[in-house]
Motif scaffolding. Structure first.
Motif, PDB file in Angstrom:
ATOM      1  N   VAL A 458       0.829  -1.208   0.000  1.00 46.54           N
ATOM      2  CA  VAL A 458       0.000   0.000   0.000  1.00 46.54           C
ATOM      3  C   VAL A 458       0.864   1.259   0.000  1.00 46.54           C
ATOM      4  CG1 VAL A 458      -1.679   1.327   1.349  1.00 46.54           C
ATOM      5  CG2 VAL A 458      -1.948  -1.143   1.104  1.00 46.54           C
ATOM      6  N   GLY A 459       1.957   1.225   0.775  1.00 49.89           N
ATOM      7  CA  GLY A 459       2.826   2.398   0.867  1.00 49.89           C
ATOM      8  C   GLY A 459       3.461   2.772  -0.456  1.00 49.89           C
ATOM      9  N   THR A 460       3.954   1.777  -1.197  1.00 51.92           N
ATOM     10  CA  THR A 460       4.559   2.071  -2.503  1.00 51.92           C
ATOM     11  C   THR A 460       3.511   2.578  -3.484  1.00 51.92           C
ATOM     12  OG1 THR A 460       4.336  -0.288  -3.080  1.00 51.92           O
ATOM     13  CG2 THR A 460       6.490   0.454  -2.261  1.00 51.92           C
ATOM     14  N   ALA A 461       2.296   2.025  -3.401  1.00 54.32           N
ATOM     15  CA  ALA A 461       1.213   2.504  -4.272  1.00 54.32           C
ATOM     16  C   ALA A 461       0.845   3.939  -3.927  1.00 54.32           C
ATOM     17  CB  ALA A 461      -0.011   1.598  -4.142  1.00 54.32           C
ATOM     18  N   LEU A 462       0.863   4.263  -2.631  1.00 55.28           N
ATOM     19  CA  LEU A 462       0.548   5.630  -2.196  1.00 55.28           C
ATOM     20  C   LEU A 462       1.590   6.614  -2.715  1.00 55.28           C
ATOM     21  CD1 LEU A 462      -1.598   7.041  -0.363  1.00 55.28           C
ATOM     22  CD2 LEU A 462       0.078   6.923   1.478  1.00 55.28           C
ATOM     23  N   LEU A 463       2.851   6.215  -2.662  1.00 57.91           N
ATOM     24  CA  LEU A 463       3.918   7.073  -3.185  1.00 57.91           C
ATOM     25  C   LEU A 463       3.742   7.319  -4.683  1.00 57.91           C
ATOM     26  CD1 LEU A 463       7.047   5.609  -1.337  1.00 57.91           C
ATOM     27  CD2 LEU A 463       5.949   7.823  -0.927  1.00 57.91           C
ATOM     28  N   LEU A 464       3.391   6.266  -5.404  1.00 64.71           N
ATOM     29  CA  LEU A 464       3.169   6.417  -6.848  1.00 64.71           C
ATOM     30  C   LEU A 464       1.973   7.310  -7.125  1.00 64.71           C
ATOM     31  CD1 LEU A 464       3.795   5.693  -9.781  1.00 64.71           C
ATOM     32  CD2 LEU A 464       2.424   3.610  -9.483  1.00 64.71           C
ATOM     33  N   ALA A 465       0.889   7.096  -6.372  1.00 64.08           N
ATOM     34  CA  ALA A 465      -0.343   7.860  -6.597  1.00 64.08           C
ATOM     35  C   ALA A 465      -0.116   9.359  -6.419  1.00 64.08           C
ATOM     36  CB  ALA A 465      -1.444   7.373  -5.658  1.00 64.08           C
ATOM     37  N   PHE A 466       0.725   9.735  -5.449  1.00 71.34           N
ATOM     38  CA  PHE A 466       0.915  11.159  -5.156  1.00 71.34           C
ATOM     39  C   PHE A 466       2.266  11.684  -5.642  1.00 71.34           C
ATOM     40  CE2 PHE A 466      -2.472   9.900  -2.340  1.00 71.34           C
ATOM     41  CZ  PHE A 466      -3.336  10.987  -2.395  1.00 71.34           C
ATOM     42  N   ALA A 467       2.868  10.953  -6.571  1.00 72.98           N
ATOM     43  CA  ALA A 467       4.171  11.369  -7.099  1.00 72.98           C
ATOM     44  C   ALA A 467       4.092  12.654  -7.894  1.00 72.98           C
ATOM     45  CB  ALA A 467       4.754  10.249  -7.962  1.00 72.98           C
ATOM     46  N   THR A 468       2.923  12.959  -8.443  1.00 64.94           N
ATOM     47  CA  THR A 468       2.793  14.150  -9.289  1.00 64.94           C
ATOM     48  C   THR A 468       1.932  15.242  -8.650  1.00 64.94           C
ATOM     49  OG1 THR A 468       0.893  13.172 -10.431  1.00 64.94           O
ATOM     50  CG2 THR A 468       3.082  12.811 -11.400  1.00 64.94           C
ATOM     51  N   GLY A 469       1.535  15.052  -7.384  1.00 67.11           N
ATOM     52  CA  GLY A 469       0.737  16.086  -6.750  1.00 67.11           C
ATOM     53  C   GLY A 469      -0.390  15.511  -5.923  1.00 67.11           C
ATOM     54  N   PRO A 470      -1.193  16.380  -5.315  1.00 67.42           N
ATOM     55  CA  PRO A 470      -2.219  15.939  -4.360  1.00 67.42           C
ATOM     56  C   PRO A 470      -3.467  15.311  -4.978  1.00 67.42           C
ATOM     57  CG  PRO A 470      -2.330  18.316  -4.647  1.00 67.42           C
ATOM     58  CD  PRO A 470      -1.122  17.851  -5.407  1.00 67.42           C
ATOM     59  N   SER A 471      -3.580  15.300  -6.302  1.00 62.92           N
ATOM     60  CA  SER A 471      -4.795  14.762  -6.931  1.00 62.92           C
ATOM     61  C   SER A 471      -4.845  13.237  -6.873  1.00 62.92           C
ATOM     62  CB  SER A 471      -4.902  15.223  -8.378  1.00 62.92           C
ATOM     63  OG  SER A 471      -3.801  14.742  -9.130  1.00 62.92           O
ATOM     64  N   GLY A 472      -3.709  12.589  -6.599  1.00 66.12           N
ATOM     65  CA  GLY A 472      -3.680  11.129  -6.499  1.00 66.12           C
ATOM     66  C   GLY A 472      -3.604  10.404  -7.818  1.00 66.12           C
ATOM     67  N   ASN A 473      -3.321  11.117  -8.897  1.00 71.19           N
ATOM     68  CA  ASN A 473      -3.314  10.475 -10.216  1.00 71.19           C
ATOM     69  C   ASN A 473      -1.907  10.219 -10.746  1.00 71.19           C
ATOM     70  OD1 ASN A 473      -2.413  13.007 -10.915  1.00 71.19           O
ATOM     71  ND2 ASN A 473      -4.141  13.520 -12.238  1.00 71.19           N
ATOM     72  N   GLY A 474      -0.940  10.128  -9.841  1.00 70.28           N
ATOM     73  CA  GLY A 474       0.443   9.908 -10.259  1.00 70.28           C
ATOM     74  C   GLY A 474       0.643   8.631 -11.044  1.00 70.28           C
ATOM     75  N   ALA A 475      -0.157   7.599 -10.742  1.00 71.10           N
ATOM     76  CA  ALA A 475      -0.002   6.316 -11.440  1.00 71.10           C
ATOM     77  C   ALA A 475      -0.321   6.431 -12.922  1.00 71.10           C
ATOM     78  CB  ALA A 475      -0.884   5.253 -10.788  1.00 71.10           C
ATOM     79  N   LYS A 477       0.941   8.360 -14.860  1.00 73.32           N
ATOM     80  CA  LYS A 477       2.200   8.568 -15.566  1.00 73.32           C
ATOM     81  C   LYS A 477       2.736   7.255 -16.130  1.00 73.32           C
ATOM     82  CE  LYS A 477       3.138  13.001 -15.132  1.00 73.32           C
ATOM     83  NZ  LYS A 477       3.380  13.881 -16.310  1.00 73.32           N
ATOM     84  N   LEU A 478       2.484   6.155 -15.398  1.00 70.38           N
ATOM     85  CA  LEU A 478       2.941   4.843 -15.852  1.00 70.38           C
ATOM     86  C   LEU A 478       1.841   4.041 -16.537  1.00 70.38           C
ATOM     87  CD1 LEU A 478       5.148   3.659 -12.823  1.00 70.38           C
ATOM     88  CD2 LEU A 478       5.893   4.683 -14.980  1.00 70.38           C
ATOM     89  N   TRP A 479       0.622   4.580 -16.533  1.00 71.16           N
ATOM     90  CA  TRP A 479      -0.504   3.836 -17.097  1.00 71.16           C
ATOM     91  C   TRP A 479      -0.321   3.463 -18.562  1.00 71.16           C
ATOM     92  CZ3 TRP A 479      -3.863   0.792 -15.183  1.00 71.16           C
ATOM     93  CH2 TRP A 479      -5.004   0.435 -15.888  1.00 71.16           C
ATOM     94  N   PRO A 480       0.337   4.310 -19.387  1.00 65.26           N
ATOM     95  CA  PRO A 480       0.555   3.905 -20.780  1.00 65.26           C
ATOM     96  C   PRO A 480       1.342   2.607 -20.931  1.00 65.26           C
ATOM     97  CG  PRO A 480       0.919   6.257 -20.546  1.00 65.26           C
ATOM     98  CD  PRO A 480       0.758   5.710 -19.155  1.00 65.26           C
ATOM     99  N   LEU A 481       2.049   2.216 -19.872  1.00 67.93           N
ATOM    100  CA  LEU A 481       2.821   0.971 -19.916  1.00 67.93           C
ATOM    101  C   LEU A 481       1.986  -0.242 -19.515  1.00 67.93           C
ATOM    102  CD1 LEU A 481       6.058   2.196 -18.087  1.00 67.93           C
ATOM    103  CD2 LEU A 481       5.810   1.779 -20.536  1.00 67.93           C
ATOM    104  N   PHE A 482       0.861   0.005 -18.861  1.00 65.01           N
ATOM    105  CA  PHE A 482       0.160  -1.105 -18.228  1.00 65.01           C
ATOM    106  C   PHE A 482      -0.298  -2.175 -19.212  1.00 65.01           C
ATOM    107  CE2 PHE A 482      -3.719  -3.214 -16.763  1.00 65.01           C
ATOM    108  CZ  PHE A 482      -3.223  -3.826 -15.618  1.00 65.01           C
ATOM    109  N   GLY A 483      -0.870  -1.758 -20.331  1.00 67.49           N
ATOM    110  CA  GLY A 483      -1.383  -2.731 -21.289  1.00 67.49           C
ATOM    111  C   GLY A 483      -0.315  -3.689 -21.754  1.00 67.49           C
ATOM    112  N   ALA A 484       0.854  -3.164 -22.133  1.00 67.00           N
ATOM    113  CA  ALA A 484       1.935  -4.021 -22.608  1.00 67.00           C
ATOM    114  C   ALA A 484       2.492  -4.881 -21.481  1.00 67.00           C
ATOM    115  CB  ALA A 484       3.045  -3.176 -23.225  1.00 67.00           C
ATOM    116  N   VAL A 485       2.610  -4.311 -20.271  1.00 66.27           N
ATOM    117  CA  VAL A 485       3.102  -5.092 -19.126  1.00 66.27           C
ATOM    118  C   VAL A 485       2.142  -6.238 -18.830  1.00 66.27           C
ATOM    119  CG1 VAL A 485       3.617  -5.040 -16.655  1.00 66.27           C
ATOM    120  CG2 VAL A 485       4.305  -3.142 -18.091  1.00 66.27           C
ATOM    121  N   ASN A 486       0.855  -5.922 -18.816  1.00 68.48           N
ATOM    122  CA  ASN A 486      -0.164  -6.915 -18.490  1.00 68.48           C
ATOM    123  C   ASN A 486      -0.184  -8.054 -19.507  1.00 68.48           C
ATOM    124  OD1 ASN A 486      -2.496  -7.734 -16.865  1.00 68.48           O
ATOM    125  ND2 ASN A 486      -3.684  -7.290 -18.703  1.00 68.48           N
ATOM    126  N   GLN A 487      -0.128  -7.711 -20.788  1.00 65.51           N
ATOM    127  CA  GLN A 487      -0.179  -8.741 -21.816  1.00 65.51           C
ATOM    128  C   GLN A 487       1.148  -9.500 -21.932  1.00 65.51           C
ATOM    129  OE1 GLN A 487      -3.161  -8.824 -21.531  1.00 65.51           O
ATOM    130  NE2 GLN A 487      -3.919  -8.844 -23.635  1.00 65.51           N
TER     131      GLN A 487
END
Length: 578
Positions: A458-475, A477-487
């Motif tokens: 949870v802690g690492t996810a929290l750091l990622l979520a707030f890496a770009t500011g208080p909106s919590g949408n930091g993840a 930034k890496l979301w464009p990678l998710f599809g390829a990582v997942n597949q």
């Protein structure tokens, strides 16, 4: 009538292929045995290893693998046309996704319920196992952070869904107590629980809850913090306390929503002129990447998704009571997800044409509605846009047989948020297992406890979520990678399944081997194209992470291929505890 025909033909196809192809794989390929030892019984601990009725574990497994995946994937991939989306969902789920999920589940059950990353050392080598752990950790890291945001976004878009979603947690806690502590009937009390949940839906429709900005943190950021705290608590509780009863409620909710959508398709087709307004094929939509290979990366859940192998080998393998139940849980759940993805395609390809309100307040109908929402890749790619396309299209179809639009929107909003919550719970629990296995393998036993590993997850996810500011949408930034990582993970899981079957002799390995080749070609192709596009955009972060994933994917693939040609049928790698 075209939408109705698609639904009927595809649903008949799913049922037929489960009875024919699914049972063939279970009986002839994996040779399921009713009396075989299973981890849930041999290693029962009342927390993670709990023998569970197949109907209950089906509910948990399905709601965990589904989440919002079969919604957001088809809702964006429809931009290439409904025909390629429908073909990939139908054939992908039957011949790839279901084989992948079922294979990962049964092999894990024959390896003490260990994760697919952990038992990779047995089927390939320890080096590959470590690389596999890295890919799995990265995927779950993104999933936990993003799904916290997904629910936060749903709450912000549909504040009427907040009250019912949190009430469901309370109802699930009591349901778990009633069933496991008081011995109440699962069927009777789960029906009562679902009825209560839908009572809260009606209350939520007139009682919207909007999160205020707190200490400078906007609503989405506040909700993300609250949801990650919830994920910590939920993933450390025994599965019978919250996870199973909540997922059982969600499985009933799924059935209700799918039935409502099916009725909506029928009524809309006969009485509201429901017709597909999306193009059949659109090879070059504005700003979109090429359909090949990105269609197969964009639609994951609903066709095949690497995350499913983590659920199969992470939580479900520890709860399946009989080996023969694994076919219903693993193969059946994937086909059910294919059916859900089919309904999503109909909602965003046809339902949206029954009425779409633009940002300026104008109501559009028919082709104009679809082309406005999907005017470009950028217009349709936003998280809110994907959710809105499904919710609004579905609400239109529900309204066709008398459900008020305000109630229909709440029902669909609660459905999306509830399933995202299940994925968040399960992903956090699986990350705990992964970290525990990893620390145990490097002799850091002091870090293997469930509270320590869950805090790290949870802690690492929290750091990622707030890496770009208080909106919590930091993840994002890496979301464009998710599809390829997942597949990539899906392809790697299929490689492990193929090695397992190669050891059994004959040509059984082709059941998973051909899908493995297809998925690795598509994902490595996508990773290479991503590397170029990230470089052109001067996005150093994505370029570096994507390069690491590409190297790991190629490395593990090469290791798997080399291992394939050294496996001799009847050798030591398939020695199982039974």
């Amino acid at each position: 009538m075209d939408a109705l025909l698609i639904m009927v033909v595809s649903f008949i196809g799913y049922i037929f292929m489960y009875q024919v192809y699914g049972r063939f794989i279970g009986k002839k390929i994996f040779k399921l045995a009713q009396g075989a030892e299973v981890p849930s019984v041999v290693m029962e601990d009342g927390v993670d290893y709990v023998p569970t009725k197949k109907e209950v574990i089906f509910g948990h497994h399905f709601t965990s693998i589904a989440g919002t995946g079969p919604i957001v994937g088809p809702a964006i991939a429809i931009i290439w046309g409904w025909v390629p989306a429908m073909i990939w969902v139908f054939f992908g789920s039957i011949f790839m996704g279901a084989v992948h999920d079922f294979g990962a589940l049964i092999i894990s059950m024959r390896n003490q319920g260990k994760s697919i990353a952990d038992y990779t050392s047995k089927y390939v080598n320890n080096r590959t196992r470590f690389f596999f752990f890295l890919i799995v950790f990265l995927e779950l890291w993104i999933v936990i952070a993003v799904f916290g945001l997904v629910i936060a976004v749903v709450f912000a878009m549909y504040p009427t869904s907040v009250f019912p979603v949190w009430c469901e947690v309370a109802i699930a806690l009591y349901l778990g107590y009633a069933i496991y502590k008081q011995g109440k009937s699962i069927i009777t009390w789960s029906i009562i629980a679902v009825v209560l949940m839908y009572v809260t839906v009606f209350i939520g429709a007139v009682l919207p809850i909007k999160m205020p900005t707190i200490a400078g943190i906007p609503p989405t950021g506040v909700w993300t913090i609250v949801l990650l705290i919830y994920a910590f608590i939920a993933s450390t509780l025994p599965v019978t306390t919250l996870l199973q009863p909540r997922d059982f409620i969600n499985s009933h909710q799924l059935m209700i929503v799918m039935v409502l959508l099916m009725i909506g398709v029928v009524f809309s087709a006969f009485f509201a002129n429901l017709s597909i307004v999306a193009p059949a094929v659109q090879m070059n939509p504005a700003q979109a990447p090429p359909m090949w290979p990105f269609l197969f990366i964009t639609i994951a859940c609903g066709a095949i998704s690497g995350f499913h192998s983590l659920v199969s080998s992470g939580t479900s393998a520890k709860q399946v009571r009989y080996e023969t139940d694994s076919l219903f849980v693993g193969y059946g759940s994937m086909l059910m997800e294919g059916a859900l993805a089919t309904l999503v395609i109909i909602a965003v390809a046809a339902g949206i044409g029954m009425g779409y309100v633009t940002k300026s307040g104008e109501t559009l109908m028919g082709v104009a509605a679809w082309t406005t929402h999907y005017s470009s890749w950028a217009a349709a790619a936003g998280l809110g846009s994907k959710v809105a396309a499904f919710v609004d299209g579905s609400a239109n179809m529900l309204a066709a047989f008398g459900i008020p639009a305000s109630i229909a929107v709440v029902i669909m909003g609660v459905f999306v948020a509830s399933f995202a919550g299940t994925t968040l719970d399960t992903a956090t629990r699986i990350q705990r297992y992964i970290l525990s296995e990893l620390f145990d393998s490097v002799k850091l036993t002091a870090l293997t406890g469930k509270y320590v590993t869950t805090f790290l997850a949870v802690g690492t996810a929290l750091l990622l979520a707030f890496a770009t500011g208080p909106s919590g949408n930091g993840a994002l930034k890496l979301w464009p990678l998710f599809g390829a990582v997942n597949q990539t993970l899906a392809g790697l899981a299929l490689i492990i399944i193929t090695l397992y079957l190669k050891d059994k002799g004959g040509v059984k390995w082709m059941i998973s081997g051909i899908p493995a080749v297809f998925m690795m070609v598509m994902t490595i192709w996508a990773l290479i194209l991503n590397q170029g596009s990230f470089g052109t955009a001067h996005n150093t972060l994505l370029q570096v992470v994507n390069a690491i994933i590409l190297i790991l994917a190629v490395w593990i693939t090469v290791e798997g291929v080399l291992r394939f040609f050294t496996v001799t049928p009847g050798g030591e790698i398939a020695s199982e505890h039974r």
